[in-house]
Scaffold this active site. Sequence first.
Site, PDB file in Angstrom:
ATOM      1  N   GLU A  81       0.820  -1.054   0.012  1.00  0.00           N
ATOM      2  CA  GLU A  81       0.049  -0.118   0.032  1.00  0.00           C
ATOM      3  C   GLU A  81       0.904   1.219  -0.081  1.00  0.00           C
ATOM      4  O   GLU A  81       0.629   2.164  -0.749  1.00  0.00           O
ATOM      5  CB  GLU A  81      -0.980   0.074   1.277  1.00  0.00           C
ATOM      6  CG  GLU A  81      -2.028   0.845   1.344  1.00  0.00           C
ATOM      7  CD  GLU A  81      -3.191   0.619   0.582  1.00  0.00           C
ATOM      8  OE1 GLU A  81      -4.135   0.970   0.786  1.00  0.00           O
ATOM      9  OE2 GLU A  81      -3.002  -0.295  -0.435  1.00  0.00           O
ATOM     10  N   ASP A  82       1.777   1.286   0.690  1.00  0.00           N
ATOM     11  CA  ASP A  82       2.570   2.470   1.105  1.00  0.00           C
ATOM     12  C   ASP A  82       3.797   2.687   0.617  1.00  0.00           C
ATOM     13  O   ASP A  82       4.613   3.637   0.844  1.00  0.00           O
ATOM     14  CB  ASP A  82       2.608   2.611   2.769  1.00  0.00           C
ATOM     15  CG  ASP A  82       1.269   2.919   3.422  1.00  0.00           C
ATOM     16  OD1 ASP A  82       0.307   3.260   2.646  1.00  0.00           O
ATOM     17  OD2 ASP A  82       1.092   2.461   4.619  1.00  0.00           O
TER      18      ASP A  82
END
Length: 494
Positions: A81-82
Amino acid sequence: MKENFNPQVGDIYNLMKEKPKGEEKTLIKKAFDFAESAHEGQFRSSGDPYFVHVFETAKNLARYEMDATTIAAGLLHDVMEDTEISAKEIEKEFGKEILGLLEGVTKLGKIKYRGEERHVESLRKFFVAVAKDFRVLVIKLADRLHNLKTLEYVKPEKQQRIALESLEVYAPLANRFGIGKLKGEIEDAAFPFAYPEEYKKTVKIFEEKSATSEKRLKKIDRDIKKLLSENDIKYLKIDYRVKHKYSLWKKIKRYKGDVERIYDIMALRVIVDSIEDCYRVLGLVHSKWTPLPGRIKDYIALPKPNGYQSLHTTIFTGDGEIAEIQIRTLEMHGRAEYGIASHFAYKERQNLKKKSRENKFNWVKEVAEKDEETKSHKDFLSTIKMDAFNDRIFVFTPKGSVIDLPEGSCSIDFAYAVHSDIGDKTSSAKVNGKMISIYEPLKSGDIVEIITNKKSHPTSKWLDHAKTTMAKKHINAYLKDNSLLQKFLSFGRK
Ligand code: MN
């Protein structure tokens, strides 16, 4: 920012019930190093390095007796996600199983909480349906627990939403999976942010009552130990259980503020070897102290729907006071605190590895079959069976709210589920950014945007495609009104 933060992979090993060896140890260490370098240079709103968050999530998973694979996935849960890390890279480094867990966690992260009753229930179902593997849920719960513990650093307007969502969606899920300890921790971390005033009141009541409770229990503790040794009963552990603040608050509400009726702010917990000993201890306790009528609970013979087992009794302590005592075996204790996670941990090590994940739920079924009287069992089982929602699909509004519909539903059903006015005026639909026919069946995970038009209205063709009772009801109502109107108009023309 915390000073001298120095995460050590050994901290994770130490929290695991069975110390990892060989492959397991290598896997956790590899995930630890991978996540640490992937998140390098990223920071949390608390000022901590981002890695602290995934490290703490993994520690929660270790405390909840999850296996090495789940702990590794906990360390990696935010990398896709990051950071720039791709699914391909995860699969290459860690394999399909971990990639599957990470994708599940990411999917769950996309849902937004709206706080309406119907929506909250859909959200819980959605979690179970989408997670497929219950380990995804446990990772999500462990992740949420750490986010709650650092909630003070988040913007105030977000704090309450996250706290309420935790109380209404996450904690009930932990409870349904029988992970009582995690449920209690999530609730207590969320409580002050969700209901600040109530929290302050509860803490005050708690402090007033617990000081005297503790003194009293210490004396009973000594007396029970003496009683057991006189009767040759071996106990494994005797300790106090302090009631979680949020469940204390719920009880205060239930008793309409009558705090005097709450006897279990603290309870004495006796853990023994066998079920037989549980009943013997209960007998001894009742021979020494008079029990309060109506408060002896045999959850061993009649377990709670989530599998909880224990004997509870409330006694007059002889000094005009009252105390609760809980008696259980070590296995029951593990189950009460760690639920499916504990079962998972035990059984997994007994060569269940190759069998399907369904096995994890067998104990729940066994327990439930013992007590068919309890209605909620049915709900519980249908929730816990991962395939229970195969006949439902879960789709999103553009703002991320989730709507659950029967399989085969189309945009017309979706539009009516959002609002009847939107249903009646549906002219076209965009799914995942593309225009599609309003009759085309939707799939789980679709993001649906309904385009309305003042001139649009239901037709008999809509009836051929609509699946939900709600959509059919509105379409029929419209067609009926309309045909009367047509008749009336044509009558007038004659
Ligand atoms: Mn996270």
